[in-house]
Design a protein around this motif. Structure first.
Motif, PDB file in Angstrom:
ATOM      1  N   ALA A   1       0.860  -1.179   0.000  1.00  0.00           N
ATOM      2  CA  ALA A   1       0.000   0.000   0.000  1.00  0.00           C
ATOM      3  C   ALA A   1       0.895   1.227   0.000  1.00  0.00           C
ATOM      4  N   VAL A   2       0.648   2.130  -0.951  1.00  0.00           N
ATOM      5  CA  VAL A   2       1.450   3.347  -1.096  1.00  0.00           C
ATOM      6  C   VAL A   2       0.512   4.540  -0.960  1.00  0.00           C
ATOM      7  N   GLN A   3       0.812   5.417  -0.003  1.00  0.00           N
ATOM      8  CA  GLN A   3      -0.117   6.494   0.329  1.00  0.00           C
ATOM      9  C   GLN A   3       0.672   7.728   0.765  1.00  0.00           C
ATOM     10  N   GLN A   4       0.515   8.821   0.033  1.00  0.00           N
ATOM     11  CA  GLN A   4       1.223  10.056   0.357  1.00  0.00           C
ATOM     12  C   GLN A   4       0.393  10.895   1.321  1.00  0.00           C
ATOM     13  N   TRP A   5       0.994  11.227   2.472  1.00  0.00           N
ATOM     14  CA  TRP A   5       0.349  12.077   3.465  1.00  0.00           C
ATOM     15  C   TRP A   5       1.025  13.451   3.471  1.00  0.00           C
ATOM     16  N   VAL A   6       0.226  14.497   3.499  1.00  0.00           N
ATOM     17  CA  VAL A   6       0.724  15.872   3.575  1.00  0.00           C
ATOM     18  C   VAL A   6       0.495  16.384   4.995  1.00  0.00           C
ATOM     19  N   HIS A   7       1.574  16.766   5.661  1.00  0.00           N
ATOM     20  CA  HIS A   7       1.478  17.237   7.042  1.00  0.00           C
ATOM     21  C   HIS A   7       1.108  18.725   7.106  1.00  0.00           C
ATOM     22  N   ASP A   8       0.301  19.063   8.099  1.00  0.00           N
ATOM     23  CA  ASP A   8       0.076  20.460   8.464  1.00  0.00           C
ATOM     24  C   ASP A   8       0.976  20.716   9.673  1.00  0.00           C
ATOM     25  N   LEU A   9       2.218  21.061   9.407  1.00  0.00           N
ATOM     26  CA  LEU A   9       3.185  21.220  10.488  1.00  0.00           C
ATOM     27  C   LEU A   9       2.868  22.418  11.377  1.00  0.00           C
ATOM     28  N   ASP A  10       2.200  23.440  10.816  1.00  0.00           N
ATOM     29  CA  ASP A  10       1.785  24.566  11.651  1.00  0.00           C
ATOM     30  C   ASP A  10       0.774  24.099  12.697  1.00  0.00           C
ATOM     31  N   ALA A  11      -0.184  23.279  12.271  1.00  0.00           N
ATOM     32  CA  ALA A  11      -1.188  22.769  13.205  1.00  0.00           C
ATOM     33  C   ALA A  11      -0.538  21.891  14.264  1.00  0.00           C
ATOM     34  N   PHE A  12       0.430  21.076  13.840  1.00  0.00           N
ATOM     35  CA  PHE A  12       1.113  20.219  14.807  1.00  0.00           C
ATOM     36  C   PHE A  12       1.904  21.038  15.808  1.00  0.00           C
TER      37      PHE A  12
ATOM     38  N   PHE B   1      -0.454  -7.404  11.170  1.00  0.00           N
ATOM     39  CA  PHE B   1       0.946  -7.005  11.114  1.00  0.00           C
ATOM     40  C   PHE B   1       1.361  -6.654   9.690  1.00  0.00           C
ATOM     41  N   LEU B   2       2.106  -5.567   9.572  1.00  0.00           N
ATOM     42  CA  LEU B   2       2.643  -5.066   8.307  1.00  0.00           C
ATOM     43  C   LEU B   2       4.119  -4.769   8.480  1.00  0.00           C
ATOM     44  N   LEU B   3       4.835  -4.719   7.355  1.00  0.00           N
ATOM     45  CA  LEU B   3       6.224  -4.273   7.365  1.00  0.00           C
ATOM     46  C   LEU B   3       6.258  -2.889   6.740  1.00  0.00           C
ATOM     47  N   ARG B   4       6.402  -1.865   7.592  1.00  0.00           N
ATOM     48  CA  ARG B   4       6.365  -0.480   7.132  1.00  0.00           C
ATOM     49  C   ARG B   4       7.739  -0.048   6.636  1.00  0.00           C
ATOM     50  N   ARG B   5       7.724   0.667   5.518  1.00  0.00           N
ATOM     51  CA  ARG B   5       8.954   1.231   4.958  1.00  0.00           C
ATOM     52  C   ARG B   5       8.698   2.682   4.553  1.00  0.00           C
ATOM     53  N   SER B   6       8.016   3.415   5.420  1.00  0.00           N
ATOM     54  CA  SER B   6       7.642   4.797   5.135  1.00  0.00           C
ATOM     55  C   SER B   6       8.850   5.720   5.231  1.00  0.00           C
ATOM     56  N   MET B   7       8.770   6.842   4.508  1.00  0.00           N
ATOM     57  CA  MET B   7       9.857   7.815   4.504  1.00  0.00           C
ATOM     58  C   MET B   7       9.298   9.229   4.421  1.00  0.00           C
ATOM     59  N   PRO B   8       9.922  10.200   5.097  1.00  0.00           N
ATOM     60  CA  PRO B   8       9.534  11.600   4.929  1.00  0.00           C
ATOM     61  C   PRO B   8       9.800  12.063   3.489  1.00  0.00           C
ATOM     62  N   TRP B   9       9.060  13.078   3.065  1.00  0.00           N
ATOM     63  CA  TRP B   9       9.278  13.690   1.757  1.00  0.00           C
ATOM     64  C   TRP B   9       9.085  15.206   1.905  1.00  0.00           C
TER      65      TRP B   9
ATOM     66  N   MET C   1       5.585   9.630   3.103  1.00  0.00           N
ATOM     67  CA  MET C   1       5.172   8.664   2.088  1.00  0.00           C
ATOM     68  C   MET C   1       5.002   7.332   2.814  1.00  0.00           C
ATOM     69  N   PHE C   2       3.759   6.978   3.051  1.00  0.00           N
ATOM     70  CA  PHE C   2       3.466   5.743   3.778  1.00  0.00           C
ATOM     71  C   PHE C   2       3.568   4.571   2.809  1.00  0.00           C
TER      72      PHE C   2
ATOM     73  N   ALA D   1      -6.301  10.531  15.487  1.00  0.00           N
ATOM     74  CA  ALA D   1      -5.872  11.919  15.669  1.00  0.00           C
ATOM     75  C   ALA D   1      -4.950  12.401  14.561  1.00  0.00           C
ATOM     76  N   MET D   2      -4.346  11.481  13.813  1.00  0.00           N
ATOM     77  CA  MET D   2      -3.462  11.878  12.718  1.00  0.00           C
ATOM     78  C   MET D   2      -4.168  12.765  11.699  1.00  0.00           C
ATOM     79  N   PHE D   3      -5.474  12.540  11.524  1.00  0.00           N
ATOM     80  CA  PHE D   3      -6.203  13.306  10.517  1.00  0.00           C
ATOM     81  C   PHE D   3      -6.321  14.783  10.874  1.00  0.00           C
ATOM     82  N   LYS D   4      -6.020  15.151  12.119  1.00  0.00           N
ATOM     83  CA  LYS D   4      -6.052  16.557  12.511  1.00  0.00           C
ATOM     84  C   LYS D   4      -4.771  17.295  12.127  1.00  0.00           C
ATOM     85  N   ILE D   5      -3.701  16.539  11.882  1.00  0.00           N
ATOM     86  CA  ILE D   5      -2.423  17.186  11.565  1.00  0.00           C
ATOM     87  C   ILE D   5      -1.848  16.727  10.220  1.00  0.00           C
ATOM     88  N   SER D   6      -2.526  15.801   9.550  1.00  0.00           N
ATOM     89  CA  SER D   6      -2.040  15.309   8.268  1.00  0.00           C
ATOM     90  C   SER D   6      -3.206  14.748   7.462  1.00  0.00           C
ATOM     91  N   LYS D   7      -3.042  14.687   6.155  1.00  0.00           N
ATOM     92  CA  LYS D   7      -4.109  14.129   5.322  1.00  0.00           C
ATOM     93  C   LYS D   7      -3.505  13.342   4.166  1.00  0.00           C
TER      94      LYS D   7
END
Length: 313
Positions: A180-191, A235-243, A252-253, A280-286
């Motif tokens: 599963a490949v899913q790009q999340w955009v952070h609202d760093l100001d909100a965080f 259980f999953l094997l996560r290999r996520s990375m910041p972008w 990038m999940f 709660a992640m949905f309040k600071i990222s989408k």
């Protein structure tokens, strides 16, 4: 890149999936060119496979591509739309996905160009995003751009292999993986506007020492996604990375499983489908996209594409 055939022969999976997160990466998705038929697709994949060693380049094929080849892969289907009232989790089906892995983005650009040329004219680049490790700890994990450690609950060793790779499905399928490949955009100001306690409670861990908070609220990400709390366990094997791109940034999940089941169990609960409680992640990222791919196994150090009618090239 490694020479073709230089990857270990005793494992059936693409080794980069198991090797962990590289220093830098490129996530590149391709789409079919209008008019490309099965013959053109097979020709393109035949040119591509010598460039895919499963380590420096990990390959995933989307459900529509498998169908276009007249093939069928069990458990493979398009990414569902997990959206519900107040929560947007878009589905953006993909055709072909490459995870370019290395230590130098310049080198990865050249690898991308080679892959692009091999796939042309049947495929064209749809989307490319660069990822990187952040606050990496040798022998440990990297961190999300919020500062929290990412991948704390990843299984290791045999448990990781069991979680990430298909087993018992037969030749050409065993050792494959469903990603599963899913790009999340952070609202760093909100965080950053959250107090320290609210930041910790959003994740369910303390930022200071990564310890899990036992009395964290039910919205805490750790509680929403506790892999052992599902039936069956997820259980999953996560290999996520910041972008980052310009002033936008996020995660990038990327999560590999022996099927898509575990990911879907987690995503449904995060979005509140099970009990109405939204992570709660949905309040600071989408999430802004989401796609599923099937990562073929290896055989004698090369991609095993028998299930696609291509044999071992």
């Amino acid at each position: 890149m490694r020479e073709p055939g230089s990857t270990p022969h005793d494992k059936l999976y693409q080794p980069g999936i198991f090797e962990g997160v590289p220093a830098v990466a490129r996530f590149v998705s391709f789409t079919l060119t209008a008019g490309a038929d099965a013959a053109a697709i097979k020709d393109a994949l035949t040119r591509l496979t010598p460039l895919v060693d499963g380590s420096d380049v990990v390959l995933g094929l989307g459900p529509s591509l498998v169908k276009a080849l007249g093939a069928e892969i069990p458990h493979l289907h398009e990414f569902p739309d997990f959206s519900r009232e107040g929560v947007k989790v878009p589905s953006t089906p993909g055709t072909l996905w490459c995870w370019m892995r290395g230590s130098d983005l310049g080198d990865l650009l050249h690898v991308t160009r080679k892959v692009q040329k091999a796939l042309a004219p049947a495929f064209t680049v749809r989307h490319a995003l660069d990822g990187f490790r952040h606050a990496w700890q040798e022998g440990g994990h990297g961190h999300d751009l919020t500062g929290f450690e990412d991948g704390t609950e990843n299984p290791t060793g045999e448990k990781a292999e069991e979680a990430a790779f298909a087993q018992g499905l037969g030749d050409g399928l065993d050792g494959s993986s469903y990603v599963a490949v899913q790009q999340w955009v952070h609202d760093l100001d909100a965080f950053e506007a959250l107090g320290d306690a609210d930041k910790d409670h959003a994740f369910g861990r303390r930022l200071s020492d990564n310890e899990e908070i036992e009395d964290a609220p039910e919205t805490a990400h750790v509680k929403r996604t506790a892999q052992e709390s599902f039936d069956p366990e997820a259980f999953l094997l996560r290999r996520s990375m910041p972008w980052m791109a310009g002033m936008q940034a996020g995660l990038m999940f990327v999560a590999f499983g022996r099927s898509h089941q575990a990911y879907e169990q987690q995503m449904r609960r995060m979005a509140g489908h099970d009990d109405g409680i939204v992570d709660a992640m949905f309040k600071i990222s989408k999430p802004v996209n989401g796609a599923y791919f099937w990562c073929p196994p290896m055989r004698e150090g090369r991609l095993d594409l028998r299930k696609l009618g291509l044999g071992v090239t």
